[in-house]
Design an enzyme around this catalytic site. Structure first.
Site, mmCIF file in Angstrom:
data_model
loop_
_atom_site.group_PDB
_atom_site.id
_atom_site.type_symbol
_atom_site.label_atom_id
_atom_site.label_comp_id
_atom_site.label_asym_id
_atom_site.label_seq_id
_atom_site.Cartn_x
_atom_site.Cartn_y
_atom_site.Cartn_z
ATOM 1 N N SER A 175 37.115 40.356 12.251
ATOM 2 C CA SER A 175 36.445 39.579 11.418
ATOM 3 C C SER A 175 37.297 38.497 12.392
ATOM 4 O O SER A 175 37.124 37.022 12.820
ATOM 5 C CB SER A 175 36.597 39.039 10.369
ATOM 6 O OG SER A 175 37.487 39.161 9.472
ATOM 7 N N ASN A 183 43.018 37.633 -0.634
ATOM 8 C CA ASN A 183 41.202 36.749 -1.360
ATOM 9 C C ASN A 183 41.402 35.239 -1.257
ATOM 10 O O ASN A 183 40.612 35.115 -1.308
ATOM 11 C CB ASN A 183 41.185 37.781 -2.048
ATOM 12 C CG ASN A 183 41.225 39.405 -2.008
ATOM 13 O OD1 ASN A 183 40.688 39.387 -0.985
ATOM 14 N ND2 ASN A 183 40.861 40.691 -3.423
ATOM 15 N N THR A 195 -2.912 10.691 7.596
ATOM 16 C CA THR A 195 -2.968 11.757 7.106
ATOM 17 C C THR A 195 -3.863 12.899 7.745
ATOM 18 O O THR A 195 -4.487 12.387 8.315
ATOM 19 C CB THR A 195 -3.232 11.353 5.335
ATOM 20 O OG1 THR A 195 -4.727 11.334 6.203
ATOM 21 C CG2 THR A 195 -2.546 9.834 4.896
ATOM 22 N N HIS A 196 -3.589 14.440 7.464
ATOM 23 C CA HIS A 196 -4.006 14.776 8.538
ATOM 24 C C HIS A 196 -3.894 15.112 9.315
ATOM 25 O O HIS A 196 -4.638 15.350 10.209
ATOM 26 C CB HIS A 196 -5.361 15.131 7.802
ATOM 27 C CG HIS A 196 -5.386 15.244 6.139
ATOM 28 N ND1 HIS A 196 -4.910 16.291 5.090
ATOM 29 C CD2 HIS A 196 -5.376 14.092 5.432
ATOM 30 C CE1 HIS A 196 -5.653 15.968 4.141
ATOM 31 N NE2 HIS A 196 -5.702 14.676 4.383
ATOM 32 N N SER A 198 9.835 19.008 35.645
ATOM 33 C CA SER A 198 9.407 20.808 35.625
ATOM 34 C C SER A 198 9.828 20.724 36.665
ATOM 35 O O SER A 198 9.771 20.398 38.222
ATOM 36 C CB SER A 198 7.776 20.984 35.378
ATOM 37 O OG SER A 198 7.736 21.318 36.245
ATOM 38 N N LYS A 204 6.218 15.528 35.664
ATOM 39 C CA LYS A 204 6.573 16.178 34.265
ATOM 40 C C LYS A 204 7.686 15.785 33.157
ATOM 41 O O LYS A 204 8.209 15.106 34.011
ATOM 42 C CB LYS A 204 6.823 17.300 33.541
ATOM 43 C CG LYS A 204 5.174 18.161 34.342
ATOM 44 C CD LYS A 204 4.657 18.278 32.611
ATOM 45 C CE LYS A 204 4.700 19.807 32.472
ATOM 46 N NZ LYS A 204 3.889 19.796 31.141
ATOM 47 N N ASN A 222 9.130 16.020 29.956
ATOM 48 C CA ASN A 222 8.829 17.366 28.635
ATOM 49 C C ASN A 222 10.501 17.318 27.568
ATOM 50 O O ASN A 222 11.245 17.047 27.530
ATOM 51 C CB ASN A 222 9.149 18.761 29.880
ATOM 52 C CG ASN A 222 7.973 19.412 30.093
ATOM 53 O OD1 ASN A 222 7.139 18.947 30.088
ATOM 54 N ND2 ASN A 222 8.672 19.809 30.867
ATOM 55 N N GLU A 277 11.855 19.378 21.006
ATOM 56 C CA GLU A 277 11.417 21.118 20.566
ATOM 57 C C GLU A 277 12.188 21.714 20.213
ATOM 58 O O GLU A 277 12.436 22.601 19.341
ATOM 59 C CB GLU A 277 10.582 21.474 22.168
ATOM 60 C CG GLU A 277 9.147 20.721 22.445
ATOM 61 C CD GLU A 277 8.963 21.033 24.126
ATOM 62 O OE1 GLU A 277 8.351 22.165 24.334
ATOM 63 O OE2 GLU A 277 9.758 20.470 24.976
ATOM 64 N N TYR A 300 36.179 40.263 -5.304
ATOM 65 C CA TYR A 300 35.964 40.195 -3.978
ATOM 66 C C TYR A 300 35.844 40.927 -3.453
ATOM 67 O O TYR A 300 35.279 42.435 -4.438
ATOM 68 C CB TYR A 300 36.969 40.118 -3.205
ATOM 69 C CG TYR A 300 37.554 40.220 -2.342
ATOM 70 C CD1 TYR A 300 36.821 38.983 -0.965
ATOM 71 C CD2 TYR A 300 37.611 41.514 -1.457
ATOM 72 C CE1 TYR A 300 36.895 39.365 -0.149
ATOM 73 C CE2 TYR A 300 37.231 41.566 0.644
ATOM 74 C CZ TYR A 300 37.118 40.072 0.887
ATOM 75 O OH TYR A 300 37.014 40.315 2.185
ATOM 76 N N GLN A 335 32.913 38.961 3.784
ATOM 77 C CA GLN A 335 33.331 38.644 5.242
ATOM 78 C C GLN A 335 32.465 37.870 6.423
ATOM 79 O O GLN A 335 32.470 37.259 7.312
ATOM 80 C CB GLN A 335 34.191 39.312 5.658
ATOM 81 C CG GLN A 335 34.578 39.609 7.473
ATOM 82 C CD GLN A 335 36.267 41.274 7.571
ATOM 83 O OE1 GLN A 335 36.922 40.954 6.938
ATOM 84 N NE2 GLN A 335 35.575 40.993 8.380
ATOM 85 N N LYS A 363 31.140 33.765 7.516
ATOM 86 C CA LYS A 363 31.363 33.055 8.667
ATOM 87 C C LYS A 363 30.329 32.793 9.673
ATOM 88 O O LYS A 363 30.128 31.583 9.519
ATOM 89 C CB LYS A 363 32.793 33.728 7.962
ATOM 90 C CG LYS A 363 33.903 33.605 7.753
ATOM 91 C CD LYS A 363 35.538 33.686 7.868
ATOM 92 C CE LYS A 363 35.971 34.080 6.806
ATOM 93 N NZ LYS A 363 35.241 35.217 5.679
HETATM 94 N N1 ARG Z 1 38.886 38.840 6.527
HETATM 95 C C1 ARG Z 1 38.742 39.086 5.195
HETATM 96 C C2 ARG Z 1 37.560 37.846 4.801
HETATM 97 O O1 ARG Z 1 37.278 37.316 5.321
HETATM 98 C C3 ARG Z 1 40.127 38.739 4.355
HETATM 99 C C4 ARG Z 1 39.921 39.015 2.963
HETATM 100 C C5 ARG Z 1 40.472 40.331 3.411
HETATM 101 N N2 ARG Z 1 40.933 40.991 2.083
HETATM 102 C C6 ARG Z 1 40.719 42.377 1.677
HETATM 103 N N3 ARG Z 1 41.260 42.093 0.587
HETATM 104 N N4 ARG Z 1 40.577 43.406 2.453
HETATM 105 O O2 ARG Z 1 37.122 38.494 3.717
#
Ligand code: ARG
Length: 485
Positions: free
Chosen positions: A43, A130, A175-176, A297, A303, A305, A310, A337, A342, A345
């Site tokens: 990750s 964790n 309205t509408h 454009s 134009k 735009n 948008e 956990y 993961q 993110k």
């Molecule tokens: N990169 C992991 C996450 O974002 C970290 C936690 C991993 N923990 C584990 N026991 N594998 O969740």
């Protein structure tokens, strides 16, 4: 060997030239992970954004371990210095992140070991990745909510300034999307200031709700070491440690809250964006958007735009998608956990980048747009906007029940339509054919200005109200820039 077995051999790494198993957790393993295992597991390409937060968490943890005599004061000093140096390396862009070390947390810890040796290997006492990742991510989201709130305030300010300029600018209220009653442009803009005000209170509530510290929950069950969770929570600016270790490492509702806040704002912005697209079209011509936020454009030289508007309208879709994605990812996860999280993110990082860019663009457009007051006023002359004022006049002057007044007014509108006139251009004699008791002072009530000035009920569109509402909005929303963490 059958194809299936060959595949398995490859995926279990049997044919690989014996690279060592993972150095952070490889003690019980004899072969290294398959290449695709590393790819699916890693990750660091995206969670390296958590580097500063990870380091802050580690520094607080090490200081607490030393205070509680779990590591020595001298080890802590080395850890603190080493982490500061790594933070500087990362800021300078000189840090090499490696997929083999999975995530930002293990990359930083491995680098710390390179720099300071053995003390680095004591840092992970009484914690787990964790609680480490949950802490870093909460810190990141908390900061993102603060920036989000500030950007919402910037947009509110731009809208309030325009509302002050246009407190008495008449435009058709719809309205509408059909002509309804006259309103002022200032009043229309202040409607968005209110929406953004609620967006801000949502963000502030989310920030407060998520401001608890998972650190010290360890893997899931807590730890036998005599740690002080209140100390690390305080050092990191959290209101308190999370009360339950299982909850601390497994829930991501704080991240969900962020995306939800952003989604509501994206929805609000998409409405304003849509109005800007409509207002800036030559058919409406109510506003001109600034050059800096429009494009030309390549084929049609005339134009201008409204691309930014948008795109703000369009980008709402990906924020809504991130909200659905996060909900689906969290659904049905058993405590505590799970690696699924993961996946919390990328959607959130993308949401944050998207919503902040949309707010910047919208603030630029709001600041720079120019209202064409003449065009707006001219537009109020179509669509019988003061028909309700005629009905109200009949109620007040002739004591007619509103339903009857509505009917009489409907006939007057029909007549005006036939004659291709505005209501105030009808002859008194014509109106008297519909209702004999009508007097000449009805025409005053039919002017757009009278209609506007009359709407003085609380929250109404009268120019005097709008001026006062803009003052109130300034006081309520723009006063206290300080005091933000
Ligand atoms: N990169 C992991 C996450 O974002 C970290 C936690 C991993 N923990 C584990 N026991 N594998 O969740």
């Amino acid at each position: 060997m059958p194809a299936k077995l060959r595949l398995m051999a490859r995926s279990t790494g049997k044919k690989a030239k014996k690279p060592a198993p993972n150095t952070m957790w490889g003690g019980r393993f004899t072969v290294p992970p398959a290449a695709a295992m590393t790819a699916i597991n890693a990750s660091v390409s995206f969670d390296k954004r958590l580097a500063a937060q990870d380091i802050a968490g580690s520094k607080a943890h090490a200081a607490m371990l030393a205070k509680k005599k779990i590591i020595t004061v001298s080890d802590n000093a080395k850890i603190q210095q080493g982490l500061d140096k790594i933070a500087a390396e990362i800021r300078a862009g000189g840090f090499v992140f490696s997929d083999a070390l999975e995530d930002v947390h293990m990359n930083i810890e491995a680098r710390l070991a390179e720099r300071i040796g053995e003390p680095a290997r004591r840092l992970h006492t009484a914690r787990s990745r964790n609680d480490q990742v949950a802490t870093a991510f909460r810190l990141w989201v908390r900061e993102a909510l603060t920036h989000f709130d500030a950007a919402l305030e910037d947009l509110q300010k731009a809208l309030i300034v325009q509302a002050e300029r246009n407190a008495a600018t008449a435009m058709p209220g719809l309205t509408h999307l059909q002509p309804a009653q006259p309103i002022t442009f200032g009043h229309h803009l202040l409607a968005y200031v209110e929406m953004l005000g609620r967006d801000r209170s949502r963000a502030q509530a989310a920030r407060a709700r998520g401001n608890e510290c998972p650190l010290g929950a360890a893997a899931l069950a807590g730890t036998p070491f005599p740690i002080d969770r209140a100390m690390t929570a305080k050092a990191l600016g959290f209101a308190a440690p999370c009360a339950n270790s299982l909850d601390a490492v497994s829930d991501r509702d704080f991240a969900l809250d962020y995306i939800y806040c952003a989604a509501v704002t994206a929805m609000h912005l998409s409405r304003l964006a849509e109005e800007m697209v409509i207002w800036s079209s030559p058919q409406f011509g109510f506003v001109q958007l600034p050059d800096a936020w429009t494009t030309g454009s390549s084929i049609m030289p005339q134009k201008r735009n409204p691309d930014a508007a948008e795109l703000v309208r369009g980008k709402a879709g990906r924020v809504f998608g991130a909200l659905g994605g996060m909900l689906a990812m969290l659904k049905g996860l058993p405590l505590a956990y799970n690696k699924d999280t993961q996946e919390d993110k990328e959607g959130l990082f993308d949401t944050a980048a998207t919503i902040m860019l949309c707010l910047t663009a919208m603030t630029g457009m709001a600041k720079g747009m120019k209202a064409d007051k003449a065009r707006m006023l001219a537009a109020t002359e179509r669509g019988f906007l003061t028909a309700t004022d005629l009905a109200d006049w009949l109620v007040r002057k002739l004591n007619m029940p509103f339903r009857d007044a509505h009917h009489v007014t409907g006939r007057a509108v029909k007549l005006a339509e036939q004659k291709n006139r505005r209501l105030d251009q009808l002859k008194l004699a014509d109106l008297r054919k519909i209702e004999p008791r009508v007097t000449a002072d009805v025409f005053k009530a039919l002017s757009v200005q009278t209609s506007l000035r009359a709407r003085t009920s609380f929250g109404g569109t009268a120019p005097e109200n709008v001026k006062a509402a803009a003052r109130d909005a300034r006081r309520k929303y723009l006063s206290a820039r300080k005091g933000r963490a």
